[in-house]
Scaffold this active site. Sequence first.
Site, PDB file in Angstrom:
ATOM      1  N   SER A  81       1.072  -0.704  -0.070  1.00 43.79           N
ATOM      2  CA  SER A  81      -0.569  -0.047   0.147  1.00 43.79           C
ATOM      3  C   SER A  81       1.159   1.319  -0.223  1.00 43.79           C
ATOM      4  CB  SER A  81      -0.985   0.081   0.953  1.00 43.79           C
ATOM      5  OG  SER A  81      -0.239   0.160   2.279  1.00 43.79           O
ATOM      6  N   LYS A 104       0.445   4.374   6.705  1.00 44.96           N
ATOM      7  CA  LYS A 104      -0.422   4.776   5.846  1.00 44.96           C
ATOM      8  C   LYS A 104       0.248   6.496   5.622  1.00 44.96           C
ATOM      9  CE  LYS A 104      -3.291   2.085   3.737  1.00 44.96           C
ATOM     10  NZ  LYS A 104      -2.558   0.430   4.570  1.00 44.96           N
TER      11      LYS A 104
END
EC number: 3.4.21.88
Length: 215
Positions: A138, A175
């Site tokens: 990710s 993230k």
Amino acid sequence: MAKKNSNKQQEILDYVYKCVHENGYPPSVREICSAVGFKSTSTVHSYLQKLIDKGHLQKDPTKPRAIKILNKTSQVQENRTNKEGYYTSREMVDVPVVGRVTAGQPILAVENITDTFPLPVDFVQNSDAFMLRIQGESMIDAGILDKDFVLVRQQSSANNGDIVVALIGDEATCKTFYREKDHIRLQPQNSSMEPIVVKDELSILGKVIGVFRRM
């Protein structure tokens, strides 16, 4: 037996200095185990203590996690030459590697720590820090790949654009953080993935300040 012990001490010391010379930091106890063929980490700890007793390595008694490698050649046996030595005077700290994160439990609870990762003190920036191994792709566009280790400075807040480790339920995720009108957006750095939108407050465990990769 004494000669065998001395040979193993030399092998360990050479490996530690080689890693410091090439990588800037010494190997973990588990890596030493693998490199010299030991099955038990306690055996490695025993040999490391002998090297400390002989003055090749030094622990700072005021900092339980810190180890300083002395500025001298890696010479346990008298027939070793100076050219075989490696040099460093950098003070090191063993940063805990966290295997899992549980809501309501301190991030550095003993049962969460699976290993340690030795780094120069200046990398840690004199703050509480931990390492977390990344799973998935990710964050590949930010240069953080699957199975990389991220160095995380513990903090409970973040600015927009910070790469953070946050806790959603019982799952830790890495993230990019953005606080927007009525929600928080955790943005993956992968164009094929959608952001995570959190309308309730989430728990920020820390800010990513470094990435390490084993080749």
